[in-house]
Design an enzyme around this catalytic site. Sequence first.
Site, PDB file in Angstrom:
ATOM      1  N   GLU A 193      -4.514  -1.563  61.446  1.00 17.59           N
ATOM      2  CA  GLU A 193      -5.805  -2.243  61.340  1.00 17.59           C
ATOM      3  C   GLU A 193      -6.966  -1.512  62.032  1.00 17.59           C
ATOM      4  OE1 GLU A 193      -5.557  -6.338  62.522  1.00 17.59           O
ATOM      5  OE2 GLU A 193      -4.081  -6.823  61.010  1.00 17.59           O
ATOM      6  N   GLU A 380       2.208  -7.520  57.888  1.00 16.44           N
ATOM      7  CA  GLU A 380       2.029  -8.680  58.782  1.00 16.44           C
ATOM      8  C   GLU A 380       1.526  -9.854  57.966  1.00 16.44           C
ATOM      9  OE1 GLU A 380      -0.527  -8.224  62.239  1.00 16.44           O
ATOM     10  OE2 GLU A 380       0.322  -6.247  62.639  1.00 16.44           O
TER      11      GLU A 380
HETATM   12  C1  FCB Z   1      -3.250  -8.885  63.608  1.00 10.38           C
HETATM   13  C2  FCB Z   1      -2.745  -7.904  64.639  1.00 10.38           C
HETATM   14  C3  FCB Z   1      -1.563  -8.422  65.416  1.00 10.38           C
HETATM   15  C4  FCB Z   1      -1.729  -9.876  65.776  1.00 10.38           C
HETATM   16  C5  FCB Z   1      -2.065 -10.690  64.557  1.00 10.38           C
HETATM   17  C6  FCB Z   1      -2.185 -12.164  64.812  1.00 10.38           C
HETATM   18  O1  FCB Z   1      -4.578  -8.594  63.297  1.00 10.38           O
HETATM   19  O2  FCB Z   1      -2.381  -6.705  64.015  1.00 10.38           O
HETATM   20  O3  FCB Z   1      -1.382  -7.615  66.549  1.00 10.38           O
HETATM   21  O4  FCB Z   1      -2.684 -10.020  66.744  1.00 10.38           O
HETATM   22  O5  FCB Z   1      -3.272 -10.223  64.018  1.00 10.38           O
END
Ligand code: FCB
Length: 473
Positions: A193, A380
């Site tokens: 990210e 994620e």
């Molecule tokens: C993402 C991050 C991770 C965590 C989630 C909730 O943006 O990559 O580390 O904080 O959000």
Amino acid sequence: MLVFHGRYQRFHMPEEFRIAKVKKVLAISRDQFPENFHWGVATSAFQIEGAVSEDGRKPSIWDTFSEQTGNILNNDTARTACDHYNRWPEDLDLVEKMGFNSYRFSVSWPRVLPDGRGQINAKGLDFYDRLVDGILERGLDPWLTLFHWDLPQALQEAGGWPSRDVASAFVDYAHVVSARLGDRVKRWATHNEPWCSAIIGYFNGDFAPGERDLGRAMQACHHILLSHGQALPVLRANVPDAKCGIVLSLHPIHPARDCDEDRSAVHRHDGLRNRWFLDALHGRGYPVDTLEALGPSAPHILDGDLAAIAAKTDYLGINYYFREVVTDAPDSVLPTRTRVVELDDVEKTGFGWEIYPEGLVELLTTVQNNYAPGPVAITENGAFFRDTMGSEGDVDDFGRLAFIQRHIEAVRTARARGVDVFGYFAWSLLDNFEWASGYDKRFGLVYVDFETQRRTIKSSGKWFANFLGRDHA
Ligand code: FCB
């Protein structure tokens, strides 16, 4: 209304209402996905490891930032976090027990190279060596992320990501880690990210290093992408059979009102949020409309940079949490002259993030149609809800479970529409140090009692065990 939307929207809806609205549970089954689909959980080093000064590790920008009063909710620090540095065998057992076949983790740069470059900390590298062996011993496929936001403090003092030298330090770091672990780790991600580490870290200021300068943020962003591109040949040289990629946080962007002003706001906002990264990575350079909107804050780009950034990858990692609804806002602090709008009558997680699984289908099909990036993994996806432990010691996180099921269903739909999604990783294995929210926001499939470090698999984790064909967890 928000002045700037980084990630911390502030909603004032009662918790019970948010949870009560998440009620749909789906009948999905593993058979609807290929046998070799990657099912995993994701973590990041700083959020779980603790042991911040053990065995030669030196501070990262997140250590410095979280030690400053007022930056983190309740002034929490990650000094101990989940103590994963010492408890990793138990944690990997949990991953195995829940039936997963893959595990995504990140390496702490300041543990391996305490000053960011130069002297290697053998003990730090040994830790990841043992961890990788432990992952493999449990039949899990290791997915390694090199940078999940914990820049060595020494490199911040040398200018941070806005300084071009940091990109070359990252390439050296990529070499050190891949030379040691590449015989066993085949799945690599350079960055997690870049939006967050660059824009939230250097412009919005909610994240380390807490700067508030758009020009520096965009320069940081450019160097992060550059370092990704420059590290790829190094990874490939060290690990000839590596599968290399980058992990982006992407969001469908929708208009708040059905009018031309908001529709063009959507385009502008999408330029900074999504196209900036996707265009550059797919060989189109940065979007011209966004460069123009940035004006003097646009990054300095040297000859060859854009070609380096567009180096071929083997997969794209997408982190999906929510969509953004935007309106035209001439007075916005964003160069896009847009503002993210809070919707009242929608389902939300405890974070105030809208629950919008159909956005994942939209995102995946749009990225496929516009960029044809090849294989895609959801690296994620997850939710914070305020979990409580029941009298029997159970943690019934029905809201999270429903959230995850609905997003897995969205992945299935996107696959049926021809998108080559080959993996899904829940965020996260453990409740952990959720950046500026400290320990207040739990995202784990496993509940962590931060007083005792006791781990308890939540209902969502038990559901995974069942879904993935494990008898019990
Ligand atoms: C993402 C991050 C991770 C965590 C989630 C909730 O943006 O990559 O580390 O904080 O959000």
